[in-house]
Design a protein around this motif. Structure first.
Motif, PDB file in Angstrom:
ATOM      1  N   LEU A  41      74.232  34.276  43.151  1.00  0.00           N
ATOM      2  CA  LEU A  41      72.892  33.750  42.872  1.00  0.00           C
ATOM      3  C   LEU A  41      72.945  32.540  41.943  1.00  0.00           C
ATOM      4  CD1 LEU A  41      70.659  36.933  42.472  1.00  0.00           C
ATOM      5  CD2 LEU A  41      70.166  34.988  43.946  1.00  0.00           C
ATOM      6  N   SER A  42      73.887  32.551  41.006  1.00  0.00           N
ATOM      7  CA  SER A  42      73.938  31.474  40.014  1.00  0.00           C
ATOM      8  C   SER A  42      74.288  30.129  40.621  1.00  0.00           C
ATOM      9  CB  SER A  42      74.940  31.820  38.903  1.00  0.00           C
ATOM     10  OG  SER A  42      76.272  31.642  39.352  1.00  0.00           O
ATOM     11  N   SER A  43      74.828  30.121  41.834  1.00  0.00           N
ATOM     12  CA  SER A  43      75.235  28.858  42.450  1.00  0.00           C
ATOM     13  C   SER A  43      74.039  27.949  42.718  1.00  0.00           C
ATOM     14  CB  SER A  43      76.016  29.116  43.745  1.00  0.00           C
ATOM     15  OG  SER A  43      75.215  29.848  44.657  1.00  0.00           O
ATOM     16  N   PHE A  44      72.903  28.528  43.097  1.00  0.00           N
ATOM     17  CA  PHE A  44      71.722  27.720  43.388  1.00  0.00           C
ATOM     18  C   PHE A  44      70.464  28.185  42.652  1.00  0.00           C
ATOM     19  CE2 PHE A  44      74.437  26.132  46.665  1.00  0.00           C
ATOM     20  CZ  PHE A  44      73.968  24.853  46.944  1.00  0.00           C
ATOM     21  N   PHE A  45      70.581  29.252  41.867  1.00  0.00           N
ATOM     22  CA  PHE A  45      69.446  29.752  41.088  1.00  0.00           C
ATOM     23  C   PHE A  45      69.893  29.974  39.648  1.00  0.00           C
ATOM     24  CE2 PHE A  45      68.678  31.105  45.436  1.00  0.00           C
ATOM     25  CZ  PHE A  45      67.326  30.826  45.626  1.00  0.00           C
ATOM     26  N   ARG A  46      68.970  29.800  38.728  1.00  0.00           N
ATOM     27  CA  ARG A  46      69.239  30.189  37.347  1.00  0.00           C
ATOM     28  C   ARG A  46      68.299  31.320  36.967  1.00  0.00           C
ATOM     29  NH1 ARG A  46      65.842  27.468  33.610  1.00  0.00           N
ATOM     30  NH2 ARG A  46      64.449  25.955  34.612  1.00  0.00           N
ATOM     31  N   ASN A  47      68.686  32.035  35.943  1.00  0.00           N
ATOM     32  CA  ASN A  47      67.970  33.234  35.528  1.00  0.00           C
ATOM     33  C   ASN A  47      67.153  32.928  34.274  1.00  0.00           C
ATOM     34  OD1 ASN A  47      67.372  35.869  36.088  1.00  0.00           O
ATOM     35  ND2 ASN A  47      68.990  36.711  34.800  1.00  0.00           N
ATOM     36  N   VAL A  48      65.869  33.243  34.313  1.00  0.00           N
ATOM     37  CA  VAL A  48      64.982  32.956  33.188  1.00  0.00           C
ATOM     38  C   VAL A  48      64.319  34.246  32.740  1.00  0.00           C
ATOM     39  CG1 VAL A  48      62.990  31.629  32.395  1.00  0.00           C
ATOM     40  CG2 VAL A  48      64.547  30.649  34.090  1.00  0.00           C
ATOM     41  N   ASP A  49      64.511  34.611  31.480  1.00  0.00           N
ATOM     42  CA  ASP A  49      63.850  35.806  30.944  1.00  0.00           C
ATOM     43  C   ASP A  49      62.367  35.520  30.737  1.00  0.00           C
ATOM     44  OD1 ASP A  49      66.213  37.059  30.881  1.00  0.00           O
ATOM     45  OD2 ASP A  49      66.611  36.745  28.758  1.00  0.00           O
ATOM     46  N   SER A  50      61.552  36.546  30.962  1.00  0.00           N
ATOM     47  CA  SER A  50      60.114  36.408  30.755  1.00  0.00           C
ATOM     48  C   SER A  50      59.515  37.767  30.455  1.00  0.00           C
ATOM     49  CB  SER A  50      59.458  35.813  32.010  1.00  0.00           C
ATOM     50  OG  SER A  50      58.054  35.832  31.902  1.00  0.00           O
ATOM     51  N   ARG A  51      58.436  37.785  29.728  1.00  0.00           N
ATOM     52  CA  ARG A  51      57.746  39.057  29.449  1.00  0.00           C
ATOM     53  C   ARG A  51      56.791  39.428  30.566  1.00  0.00           C
ATOM     54  NH1 ARG A  51      56.072  38.116  23.087  1.00  0.00           N
ATOM     55  NH2 ARG A  51      58.194  37.771  22.313  1.00  0.00           N
ATOM     56  N   LYS A  52      56.502  38.456  31.402  1.00  0.00           N
ATOM     57  CA  LYS A  52      55.498  38.659  32.445  1.00  0.00           C
ATOM     58  C   LYS A  52      56.183  38.931  33.781  1.00  0.00           C
ATOM     59  CE  LYS A  52      51.812  36.123  34.813  1.00  0.00           C
ATOM     60  NZ  LYS A  52      51.146  34.823  34.896  1.00  0.00           N
ATOM     61  N   SER A  53      55.794  39.994  34.430  1.00  0.00           N
ATOM     62  CA  SER A  53      56.389  40.363  35.719  1.00  0.00           C
ATOM     63  C   SER A  53      55.512  39.867  36.858  1.00  0.00           C
ATOM     64  CB  SER A  53      56.543  41.877  35.816  1.00  0.00           C
ATOM     65  OG  SER A  53      57.013  42.240  37.085  1.00  0.00           O
ATOM     66  N   ASP A  54      56.164  39.430  37.936  1.00  0.00           N
ATOM     67  CA  ASP A  54      55.416  39.052  39.135  1.00  0.00           C
ATOM     68  C   ASP A  54      56.327  39.220  40.341  1.00  0.00           C
ATOM     69  OD1 ASP A  54      57.018  36.694  39.467  1.00  0.00           O
ATOM     70  OD2 ASP A  54      55.857  35.786  37.844  1.00  0.00           O
ATOM     71  N   GLY A  55      55.864  38.702  41.489  1.00  0.00           N
ATOM     72  CA  GLY A  55      56.596  38.926  42.733  1.00  0.00           C
ATOM     73  C   GLY A  55      57.976  38.335  42.762  1.00  0.00           C
ATOM     74  N   GLY A  56      58.259  37.339  41.908  1.00  0.00           N
ATOM     75  CA  GLY A  56      59.579  36.714  41.942  1.00  0.00           C
ATOM     76  C   GLY A  56      60.530  37.300  40.930  1.00  0.00           C
ATOM     77  N   ALA A  57      60.185  38.449  40.353  1.00  0.00           N
ATOM     78  CA  ALA A  57      60.985  38.996  39.263  1.00  0.00           C
ATOM     79  C   ALA A  57      61.679  40.276  39.665  1.00  0.00           C
ATOM     80  CB  ALA A  57      60.088  39.252  38.054  1.00  0.00           C
ATOM     81  N   CYS A  58      62.723  40.612  38.913  1.00  0.00           N
ATOM     82  CA  CYS A  58      63.386  41.891  39.112  1.00  0.00           C
ATOM     83  C   CYS A  58      63.821  42.410  37.749  1.00  0.00           C
ATOM     84  CB  CYS A  58      64.585  41.748  40.056  1.00  0.00           C
ATOM     85  SG  CYS A  58      65.825  40.591  39.497  1.00  0.00           S
ATOM     86  N   GLY A  59      63.768  43.715  37.582  1.00  0.00           N
ATOM     87  CA  GLY A  59      64.151  44.294  36.300  1.00  0.00           C
ATOM     88  C   GLY A  59      65.641  44.521  36.234  1.00  0.00           C
ATOM     89  N   VAL A  60      66.284  44.013  35.191  1.00  0.00           N
ATOM     90  CA  VAL A  60      67.722  44.192  35.022  1.00  0.00           C
ATOM     91  C   VAL A  60      67.973  44.546  33.559  1.00  0.00           C
ATOM     92  CG1 VAL A  60      69.978  43.142  35.245  1.00  0.00           C
ATOM     93  CG2 VAL A  60      68.161  42.459  36.798  1.00  0.00           C
ATOM     94  N   GLY A  61      68.639  45.666  33.320  1.00  0.00           N
ATOM     95  CA  GLY A  61      68.991  46.038  31.960  1.00  0.00           C
ATOM     96  C   GLY A  61      67.788  46.149  31.048  1.00  0.00           C
ATOM     97  N   GLY A  62      66.643  46.549  31.603  1.00  0.00           N
ATOM     98  CA  GLY A  62      65.446  46.723  30.797  1.00  0.00           C
ATOM     99  C   GLY A  62      64.695  45.436  30.527  1.00  0.00           C
ATOM    100  N   ARG A  63      65.165  44.320  31.061  1.00  0.00           N
ATOM    101  CA  ARG A  63      64.491  43.041  30.847  1.00  0.00           C
ATOM    102  C   ARG A  63      63.956  42.515  32.172  1.00  0.00           C
ATOM    103  NH1 ARG A  63      68.683  39.343  27.701  1.00  0.00           N
ATOM    104  NH2 ARG A  63      66.816  38.301  26.954  1.00  0.00           N
ATOM    105  N   ILE A  64      62.819  41.857  32.110  1.00  0.00           N
ATOM    106  CA  ILE A  64      62.266  41.241  33.308  1.00  0.00           C
ATOM    107  C   ILE A  64      62.863  39.844  33.443  1.00  0.00           C
ATOM    108  CG2 ILE A  64      60.164  40.459  34.435  1.00  0.00           C
ATOM    109  CD1 ILE A  64      60.454  43.472  34.235  1.00  0.00           C
ATOM    110  N   GLN A  65      63.426  39.563  34.607  1.00  0.00           N
ATOM    111  CA  GLN A  65      64.094  38.286  34.797  1.00  0.00           C
ATOM    112  C   GLN A  65      63.548  37.581  36.032  1.00  0.00           C
ATOM    113  OE1 GLN A  65      68.256  39.387  34.800  1.00  0.00           O
ATOM    114  NE2 GLN A  65      68.280  39.380  32.573  1.00  0.00           N
ATOM    115  N   HIS A  66      63.507  36.272  35.972  1.00  0.00           N
ATOM    116  CA  HIS A  66      62.971  35.464  37.060  1.00  0.00           C
ATOM    117  C   HIS A  66      64.017  34.486  37.557  1.00  0.00           C
ATOM    118  CE1 HIS A  66      58.628  36.487  36.306  1.00  0.00           C
ATOM    119  NE2 HIS A  66      59.185  36.898  35.187  1.00  0.00           N
ATOM    120  N   LEU A  67      64.093  34.315  38.883  1.00  0.00           N
ATOM    121  CA  LEU A  67      64.961  33.303  39.454  1.00  0.00           C
ATOM    122  C   LEU A  67      64.229  31.978  39.517  1.00  0.00           C
ATOM    123  CD1 LEU A  67      66.610  35.202  42.443  1.00  0.00           C
ATOM    124  CD2 LEU A  67      67.590  34.726  40.203  1.00  0.00           C
ATOM    125  N   LYS A  68      64.892  30.927  39.102  1.00  0.00           N
ATOM    126  CA  LYS A  68      64.364  29.580  39.245  1.00  0.00           C
ATOM    127  C   LYS A  68      65.354  28.752  40.067  1.00  0.00           C
ATOM    128  CE  LYS A  68      60.618  29.907  36.679  1.00  0.00           C
ATOM    129  NZ  LYS A  68      59.264  29.792  37.286  1.00  0.00           N
TER     130      LYS A  68
END
Length: 474
Positions: A41-68
């Protein structure tokens, strides 16, 4: 792990780019069932932490993360970018990586290249630098644009020169969509020839795609899927011909064509995004396929295109896929590479294919494909273990082949037809920085390119006379 950045310029560039991100997310989701952020995923996407969850997010290790997406979106009209930002992929794009205006370039290369290129230079450079700073090891910039309009051709090639200026060591791979002879933009021959000079000077390699070839392919697919002789073999939900490309609303006329281009990008980036027994670095494409700096136009062909369903005889189907890659019906420009001269060729295979299958098919096809005498072994190959979603395997062939010459000659003739009458010239010359010498230099550059291909073609007759050739077994 290396990363790459996609730069989308103009309406066409942004629509194709959006479809690429849509299909890339599908592929990664299909492979990465747990939704973990990994090297692929890191090849073409970066991971951005956020407190807000939405359709583009997935929970990992208790944190909500977004692909950009590692992307920069540029257009001098707001329509397409706004549509993307209101569609299902809106969360994938970082708003700081977008650049739009409201007036457009008026189908004028000079407005895009000179006027907007100068006005937005600092902002473009800033966005490119920020995208690069998010990469641990930046390997490649992919530029997607069209040649016929003003923004894609003009500003697109200005962005290309800025990439070379700011990141001279980073590979620049350009996907350029060429207009058809019946293009409704009357000035498209001017825009295309002016852009060609920039592509020849500043790109590491160019993947030329003709609108007319895409139209022909889509027409043939639709004919087959609606009662044609191979209709039952077509998957109607195939990512080749269906889907909205991340845009809202009903399917648009260009969607199917954009899907083919997106699949071209999926295949060329597959080795960078997934594991494989014989992966190819993106910078190896230019290194291995471009023996002369200016002759870096690589003709792409994709298979499968027409027979999209999996068939119960894998070996026969696999061999047919390799044969199809050299058929004129599968080329993304109107050309027949088998009857022109190869300087080099890359085969990028995806799916459950063995190295032995690859070697066997190269040996089977080699006798029928005329290579220059000094590069008879000019094959570059890659094997990525992950196939496109819904298929067992796929193949992208990139041919550095003199068959591009007729397309360039046709473009030159369309340019000259306008230029002899000085038609519409005043629209260009009233742009600050644009002079008539720009036209003469551009057509001279194109003629020189055509001449270089002609010199190579002249050696083909001797090669064919000296070396017996066999027909491709079908």
């Amino acid at each position: 792990m290396t990363q790459s950045v996609v730069v989308q310029v103009g309406q066409c560039g942004n629509q194709v780019g959006c479809r690429f991100w849509d299909l890339a997310l599908r592929e990664h989701a299909h492979v990465n069932k747990k939704g973990l952020y990994d090297e692929a995923l890191s090849s073409f996407f970066r991971n951005v932490d956020s407190r807000k969850s939405d359709g583009g997010a997935c929970g990992v290790g208790g944190r909500i993360q977004h692909l950009k997406a590692r992307a920069v979106l540029v257009d001098m009209e707001e329509g397409v970018v706004n549509e993307i930002l209101q569609g299902p992929l809106r969360e994938v794009f970082d708003s700081t990586q977008l650049l739009t205006d409201v007036s457009g370039s008026g189908n004028n290369w000079a407005v895009g290249h000179m006027m907007y290129g100068s006005a937005y230079r600092e902002q473009i450079v800033d966005k490119l630098r920020k995208a690069a700073e998010h990469c641990d090891c930046l390997q490649c910039f992919f530029l997607i644009h069209s040649m016929g309009g003003g923004t894609g051709s003009g500003l697109g090639t200005r962005v290309l020169s800025l990439l070379e200026e700011e990141f001279p060591e980073v590979c620049r791979i350009v996907t350029s969509v060429y207009p058809s002879a019946e293009d409704d933009v009357i000035t498209s021959p001017y825009n295309s020839v002016l852009a060609m000079r920039e592509l020849t000077e500043h790109a590491a390699c160019v993947l030329p795609v003709e609108n007319q070839s895409l139209v022909d392919i889509v027409s043939k697919i639709k004919h087959m899927s609606h009662g044609g002789k191979q209709g039952p073999m077509i998957k109607r939900e195939s990512t080749i011909i269906s889907g909205q490309g991340g845009l809202s609303g009903s399917e648009k006329p260009f969607d199917a064509m954009n899907n083919i281009l997106a699949n071209l990008l999926l295949n060329i980036t597959s080795s960078a995004r997934f594991e494989g027994s014989l992966n190819m670095d993106l910078n190896e494409i230019a290194m291995n396929l471009v023996p002369f700096p200016r002759l870096h136009y690589l003709v792409p062909s994709l298979t499968p295109l027409y027979t999209l369903a999996d068939v119960s005889v894998p070996t026969r189907r696999l061999d047919q896929m390799f044969s199809d890659a050299f058929s004129k019906d599968h080329q993304l420009i109107r050309a027949d590479p088998k009857h022109s001269l190869y300087l080099a060729c890359a085969l990028m295979v995806r799916g459950n294919v063995q190295v032995s299958d690859l070697r066997r098919n190269i040996e089977r096809l080699r006798p029928s494909l005329p290579f220059v005498s000094w590069n008879q072994e000019g094959w570059k190959t890659s094997l990525c273990s992950v196939p496109p979603v819904g298929h067992a395997h796929s193949l992208l062939a990139l041919a550095n082949n003199t068959c591009v010459k007729p397309s360039f000659m046709e473009l030159r003739e369309r340019f000259n037809k306008l230029y002899r009458k000085k038609a519409h010239l005043h629209h260009y010359l009233q742009v600050e920085g644009m002079e008539q010498s720009c036209f003469s230099e551009a057509i001279s550059s194109l003629s020189s390119l055509i001449e270089e291909y002609s010199h190579l073609d002249a050696t083909k007759g001797r090669l064919m006379h000296d070396t017996p050739r066999l027909r491709i077994v079908r």
